[in-house]
Design a protein around this motif. Structure first.
Motif, PDB file in Angstrom:
ATOM      1  N   LEU A 231     -29.324 -20.914 -61.390  1.00 25.95           N
ATOM      2  CA  LEU A 231     -29.327 -21.490 -60.041  1.00 25.95           C
ATOM      3  C   LEU A 231     -29.948 -20.524 -59.037  1.00 25.95           C
ATOM      4  CD1 LEU A 231     -25.805 -23.111 -60.099  1.00 25.95           C
ATOM      5  CD2 LEU A 231     -27.928 -24.342 -59.621  1.00 25.95           C
ATOM      6  N   ALA A 232     -29.665 -19.237 -59.174  1.00 26.39           N
ATOM      7  CA  ALA A 232     -30.249 -18.248 -58.267  1.00 26.39           C
ATOM      8  C   ALA A 232     -31.766 -18.199 -58.437  1.00 26.39           C
ATOM      9  CB  ALA A 232     -29.631 -16.879 -58.528  1.00 26.39           C
ATOM     10  N   ALA A 233     -32.242 -18.245 -59.684  1.00 22.26           N
ATOM     11  CA  ALA A 233     -33.686 -18.246 -59.925  1.00 22.26           C
ATOM     12  C   ALA A 233     -34.347 -19.467 -59.304  1.00 22.26           C
ATOM     13  CB  ALA A 233     -33.952 -18.193 -61.430  1.00 22.26           C
ATOM     14  N   TRP A 234     -33.685 -20.608 -59.403  1.00 22.77           N
ATOM     15  CA  TRP A 234     -34.227 -21.831 -58.798  1.00 22.77           C
ATOM     16  C   TRP A 234     -34.181 -21.762 -57.275  1.00 22.77           C
ATOM     17  CZ3 TRP A 234     -31.063 -25.895 -56.489  1.00 22.77           C
ATOM     18  CH2 TRP A 234     -31.795 -27.013 -56.107  1.00 22.77           C
ATOM     19  N   ALA A 235     -33.091 -21.242 -56.727  1.00 26.39           N
ATOM     20  CA  ALA A 235     -32.943 -21.191 -55.273  1.00 26.39           C
ATOM     21  C   ALA A 235     -33.994 -20.313 -54.629  1.00 26.39           C
ATOM     22  CB  ALA A 235     -31.548 -20.685 -54.906  1.00 26.39           C
ATOM     23  N   PHE A 236     -34.336 -19.201 -55.259  1.00 24.95           N
ATOM     24  CA  PHE A 236     -35.312 -18.264 -54.691  1.00 24.95           C
ATOM     25  C   PHE A 236     -36.711 -18.516 -55.205  1.00 24.95           C
ATOM     26  CE2 PHE A 236     -31.249 -16.049 -54.174  1.00 24.95           C
ATOM     27  CZ  PHE A 236     -31.333 -15.693 -52.838  1.00 24.95           C
ATOM     28  N   ALA A 238     -38.143 -18.565 -58.110  1.00 25.31           N
ATOM     29  CA  ALA A 238     -38.675 -17.607 -59.073  1.00 25.31           C
ATOM     30  C   ALA A 238     -39.632 -18.323 -60.025  1.00 25.31           C
ATOM     31  CB  ALA A 238     -37.546 -16.958 -59.858  1.00 25.31           C
ATOM     32  N   PRO A 239     -40.588 -17.592 -60.614  1.00 17.84           N
ATOM     33  CA  PRO A 239     -41.505 -18.226 -61.574  1.00 17.84           C
ATOM     34  C   PRO A 239     -40.733 -18.876 -62.727  1.00 17.84           C
ATOM     35  CG  PRO A 239     -42.278 -16.041 -60.967  1.00 17.84           C
ATOM     36  CD  PRO A 239     -40.912 -16.182 -60.379  1.00 17.84           C
ATOM     37  N   GLY A 240     -41.007 -20.134 -62.944  1.00 23.27           N
ATOM     38  CA  GLY A 240     -40.300 -20.862 -63.990  1.00 23.27           C
ATOM     39  C   GLY A 240     -38.876 -21.231 -63.629  1.00 23.27           C
ATOM     40  N   GLN A 242     -37.649 -23.686 -61.804  1.00 27.07           N
ATOM     41  CA  GLN A 242     -37.378 -25.118 -61.943  1.00 27.07           C
ATOM     42  C   GLN A 242     -37.158 -25.490 -63.405  1.00 27.07           C
ATOM     43  OE1 GLN A 242     -37.004 -27.294 -59.448  1.00 27.07           O
ATOM     44  NE2 GLN A 242     -36.661 -29.051 -60.801  1.00 27.07           N
ATOM     45  N   LEU A 243     -37.988 -24.930 -64.276  1.00 27.03           N
ATOM     46  CA  LEU A 243     -37.840 -25.218 -65.705  1.00 27.03           C
ATOM     47  C   LEU A 243     -36.525 -24.654 -66.248  1.00 27.03           C
ATOM     48  CD1 LEU A 243     -38.984 -26.294 -68.346  1.00 27.03           C
ATOM     49  CD2 LEU A 243     -40.196 -24.115 -68.638  1.00 27.03           C
ATOM     50  N   LEU A 244     -36.186 -23.440 -65.808  1.00 22.90           N
ATOM     51  CA  LEU A 244     -34.924 -22.841 -66.246  1.00 22.90           C
ATOM     52  C   LEU A 244     -33.732 -23.684 -65.798  1.00 22.90           C
ATOM     53  CD1 LEU A 244     -35.617 -19.056 -65.522  1.00 22.90           C
ATOM     54  CD2 LEU A 244     -35.409 -20.150 -67.769  1.00 22.90           C
ATOM     55  N   LEU A 245     -33.790 -24.169 -64.549  1.00 20.85           N
ATOM     56  CA  LEU A 245     -32.695 -25.001 -64.046  1.00 20.85           C
ATOM     57  C   LEU A 245     -32.573 -26.281 -64.847  1.00 20.85           C
ATOM     58  CD1 LEU A 245     -30.551 -25.483 -61.772  1.00 20.85           C
ATOM     59  CD2 LEU A 245     -32.330 -26.792 -60.615  1.00 20.85           C
ATOM     60  N   GLN A 246     -33.682 -26.940 -65.107  1.00 17.46           N
ATOM     61  CA  GLN A 246     -33.647 -28.183 -65.875  1.00 17.46           C
ATOM     62  C   GLN A 246     -33.134 -27.949 -67.290  1.00 17.46           C
ATOM     63  OE1 GLN A 246     -37.662 -29.649 -65.551  1.00 17.46           O
ATOM     64  NE2 GLN A 246     -37.305 -30.612 -63.558  1.00 17.46           N
ATOM     65  N   THR A 247     -33.499 -26.796 -67.874  1.00 16.70           N
ATOM     66  CA  THR A 247     -33.009 -26.466 -69.207  1.00 16.70           C
ATOM     67  C   THR A 247     -31.495 -26.275 -69.194  1.00 16.70           C
ATOM     68  OG1 THR A 247     -35.119 -25.391 -69.757  1.00 16.70           O
ATOM     69  CG2 THR A 247     -33.209 -24.860 -71.134  1.00 16.70           C
ATOM     70  N   GLY A 248     -31.003 -25.525 -68.195  1.00 17.70           N
ATOM     71  CA  GLY A 248     -29.564 -25.301 -68.092  1.00 17.70           C
ATOM     72  C   GLY A 248     -28.791 -26.591 -67.855  1.00 17.70           C
ATOM     73  N   CYS A 249     -29.310 -27.452 -66.974  1.00 17.33           N
ATOM     74  CA  CYS A 249     -28.636 -28.726 -66.699  1.00 17.33           C
ATOM     75  C   CYS A 249     -28.639 -29.628 -67.938  1.00 17.33           C
ATOM     76  CB  CYS A 249     -29.316 -29.437 -65.532  1.00 17.33           C
ATOM     77  SG  CYS A 249     -29.111 -28.606 -63.937  1.00 17.33           S
ATOM     78  N   SER A 250     -29.744 -29.619 -68.667  1.00 16.73           N
ATOM     79  CA  SER A 250     -29.813 -30.429 -69.891  1.00 16.73           C
ATOM     80  C   SER A 250     -28.817 -29.934 -70.929  1.00 16.73           C
ATOM     81  CB  SER A 250     -31.233 -30.383 -70.457  1.00 16.73           C
ATOM     82  OG  SER A 250     -32.172 -30.898 -69.529  1.00 16.73           O
ATOM     83  N   LEU A 251     -28.681 -28.606 -71.054  1.00 14.21           N
ATOM     84  CA  LEU A 251     -27.711 -28.048 -72.000  1.00 14.21           C
ATOM     85  C   LEU A 251     -26.281 -28.427 -71.606  1.00 14.21           C
ATOM     86  CD1 LEU A 251     -29.173 -24.482 -72.692  1.00 14.21           C
ATOM     87  CD2 LEU A 251     -29.050 -26.412 -74.278  1.00 14.21           C
ATOM     88  N   GLN A 252     -26.020 -28.477 -70.305  1.00 11.13           N
ATOM     89  CA  GLN A 252     -24.690 -28.884 -69.838  1.00 11.13           C
ATOM     90  C   GLN A 252     -24.380 -30.302 -70.288  1.00 11.13           C
ATOM     91  OE1 GLN A 252     -22.426 -27.068 -68.051  1.00 11.13           O
ATOM     92  NE2 GLN A 252     -20.967 -28.755 -67.939  1.00 11.13           N
TER      93      GLN A 252
END
Length: 284
Positions: A231-236, A238-240, A242-252
């Protein structure tokens, strides 16, 4: 007399213990360490509502185009819900090790209602107001479904005795984080609403979920820390991020669907073992 909590096996603080002057000890002085953690849970839930309002809803209503502020506020609100889940995890662990007050169970339910009922339901409601393809009134119905599911789940948990080590239905912290993950995935509105309603159903269902104890509690804590990082990477931005956030949400979402399968598989395995033992006992 010291009362023993059958769930935590920890001694409760006596309800009426006079102090040196012969007067009853003030209620505030009987709060345990576990109760303090529970109040931290409630505080995080309230602040999640605050950031959702000030950072997402109000800028939308005033016509502000600062998308970065909305992203930061959404991330902050979800991080606060994650922190509430940490408090909820820790207060149970502390209550099993140390004393818990007679108010512990009531405080826990009230705090969970704020952090994992009101906060995610409000998040869904605001999503229905700010998303381009969302329908506000339909989203409000989805938010009400989430809130009522948590209310019913907490009420059932308070009056139903379950077997040790298992929850009946998706735990409310896990359900709340699954709901906000669905919103953050930015799926089409109909798919988002159906997934939210499906999560609410899982919370009030009879599907079994294991309680986070021992190694599982450590794994849950590690997952929460990882989610905060995503979430912090998405909020600021960071490169990638959005993809990291979507990956984490999908895993949830995947975990919400897969975890009960392990419990079901174990129950089937135990049933087969008992059946084989019964057949072996009947043989001459």
């Amino acid at each position: 007399m010291t009362v023993i909590d059958p769930d935590t096996q920890a001694g409760w603080v006596p309800e009426t213990e006079p102090d040196e002057d012969g007067e009853e000890m003030p209620l505030s002085l009987r709060l345990s360490i576990a109760d303090t953690l529970t109040l931290g849970n409630a505080t995080c839930g309230f602040m999640a509502v605050y950031f959702t309002t000030t950072g997402i809803l109000i800028p939308h209503l005033t016509g502000s185009d600062e998308s970065g502020m909305a992203r930061h506020s959404a991330a902050t609100a979800v991080i606060l819900m994650l922190c509430a889940a940490v408090f909820d995890l820790c207060d149970g662990l502390v209550a099993r090790k140390l004393r818990s007050s007679p108010m512990g169970a009531e405080l826990d339910n009230l705090s969970d209602l704020i952090s994992f009922g009101l906060a995610p339901a409000y998040f869904v409601l605001v999503y229905g107001m700010v998303a381009d393809d969302a329908h506000q009134r339909v989203a409000a119905v989805g938010a009400i479904v989430v809130l009522l599911a948590v209310v019913l789940r907490l009420a059932r948990f308070s009056c139903v005795t379950l077997k040790d080590g298992m929850f009946q239905g998706m735990p409310s912290p896990f359900g709340a984080l699954t709901v906000v993950s669905i919103v953050l995935l930015e799926l089409p509105f109909v798919a988002t609403l159906m997934a939210i309603i499906g999560t609410a159903w899982l919370m009030v269902s009879r599907v079994e979920y294991p309680k986070p104890r021992g190694r599982l509690a450590g794994a849950v804590f590690g997952w929460i820390v990882l989610s905060i990082g995503l979430l912090a990477a998405w909020a600021f931005d960071a490169p990638g991020g959005q993809l990291l956030l979507q990956t984490g949400c999908s895993l949830q979402l995947v975990m919400g669907a897969v975890i009960p399968l392990f419990a079901t598989a174990r129950r089937v395995h135990n049933f087969r073992d008992h059946r084989r033992e019964a057949r072996a006992a009947q043989l001459p």
